[in-house]
Design an enzyme around this catalytic site. Sequence first.
Site, PDB file in Angstrom:
ATOM      1  N   HIS A 106       0.875  -1.345   0.106  1.00  0.00           N
ATOM      2  CA  HIS A 106       0.017   0.122   0.255  1.00  0.00           C
ATOM      3  C   HIS A 106       0.895   1.196   0.098  1.00  0.00           C
ATOM      4  O   HIS A 106       1.781   1.227   0.309  1.00  0.00           O
ATOM      5  CB  HIS A 106      -0.932   0.066   1.079  1.00  0.00           C
ATOM      6  CG  HIS A 106      -2.016   0.991   1.096  1.00  0.00           C
ATOM      7  ND1 HIS A 106      -1.894   2.166   1.747  1.00  0.00           N
ATOM      8  CD2 HIS A 106      -3.129   0.970   0.756  1.00  0.00           C
ATOM      9  CE1 HIS A 106      -2.816   3.107   1.626  1.00  0.00           C
ATOM     10  NE2 HIS A 106      -3.661   2.236   0.909  1.00  0.00           N
ATOM     11  N   GLU A 179      -3.729   2.413  -7.319  1.00  0.00           N
ATOM     12  CA  GLU A 179      -4.044   3.355  -6.490  1.00  0.00           C
ATOM     13  C   GLU A 179      -3.017   4.674  -6.695  1.00  0.00           C
ATOM     14  O   GLU A 179      -1.984   4.636  -6.298  1.00  0.00           O
ATOM     15  CB  GLU A 179      -3.934   3.159  -5.125  1.00  0.00           C
ATOM     16  CG  GLU A 179      -4.634   1.824  -4.711  1.00  0.00           C
ATOM     17  CD  GLU A 179      -5.282   2.008  -3.207  1.00  0.00           C
ATOM     18  OE1 GLU A 179      -6.440   2.327  -2.909  1.00  0.00           O
ATOM     19  OE2 GLU A 179      -4.102   1.990  -2.471  1.00  0.00           O
TER      20      GLU A 179
HETATM   21  P1  PGA Z   1      -9.077   6.315   0.264  1.00  0.00           P
HETATM   22  O1  PGA Z   1      -8.082   5.106   0.378  1.00  0.00           O
HETATM   23  O2  PGA Z   1     -10.346   5.497  -0.175  1.00  0.00           O
HETATM   24  O3  PGA Z   1      -9.228   6.795   1.492  1.00  0.00           O
HETATM   25  O4  PGA Z   1      -8.526   7.056  -0.627  1.00  0.00           O
HETATM   26  C1  PGA Z   1      -7.663   4.072  -0.398  1.00  0.00           C
HETATM   27  C2  PGA Z   1      -6.741   3.357   0.165  1.00  0.00           C
HETATM   28  O5  PGA Z   1      -6.370   3.302   1.216  1.00  0.00           O
HETATM   29  O6  PGA Z   1      -6.620   2.162  -0.461  1.00  0.00           O
END
Ligand code: PGA
Length: 266
Positions: A106, A179
């Site tokens: 992450h 992401e």
């Molecule tokens: P968020 O987090 O939806 O708060 O942007 C996404 C994640 O932690 O994977």
Amino acid sequence: MKPLIVANWKMNPQSLAEAKRLFNSVKKRLKNIKNVEIVICPPFVYIPTFQYSYREPEPSVRYGASIPTIKLGAQNCFWENSGPFTGEISPLMLKNFGCQYVIVGHSARREMGETDETINKKIKAAIRAKLKPILCIGETKKVKKKKEIFKILKKQLRAGLKGIGNWKLKIENLIIAYEPVWAVGTGNPCQTKGAKISLFMIRKIISQLFNHPALSKKIKIIYGGSVNSKIARDYIKAGFDGLLIGGASLNPQEFIKIVKEISKAR
Ligand code: PGA
């Protein structure tokens, strides 16, 4: 395949009572929702409370097990199964506590020093423990400005999945979470147009990595980064196989709205 919705609670909430309330509140609202796979990734300490215990028969299991629509995942793991690794949690422990998924790499952990090399070790350890790893990749704002998204995604995928191609891995058990770092936790989601381009790049890179385009299509690619109920469906329409949801997963009403939107999207 069913869209996958992964809730990443991060370091929330602060007490078991609140965690139970949140879990139960989601569970209660899930009735009659079909066609989605839901995974909740709470902090490690709450996992035993929500676990599916393989040793106990169905009715005695208190939380997750009686609801087939909620699966359990963890937010990280170590790369060894046992040993003198103070403070670490092994993939085997997670498996034994009923987890089926584990988030690896992450952006919050990368920012704290996690490297592609340790991520690769964790992915391999997770696969060995028969967990489904969710590998997070994505570009920073700086990389986006320099128009080097493809380069960084390729680097992260190559290094994170190094050596995996030779494993007897059920490829559908591997999940990639795209992401963009600048979109995570900022309230500023990536526009679907841009996300779609990255999705295309990721598919291209993994088909080269695995040298098998048809097989690599089976890998689920999900989107994460400030997803809310108004835009959730757009990502599925753009071709993503699911979503990774942080902040919005702590609000049961909003989370269920997202789940409902997705269940209608396909
Ligand atoms: P968020 O987090 O939806 O708060 O942007 C996404 C994640 O932690 O994977």
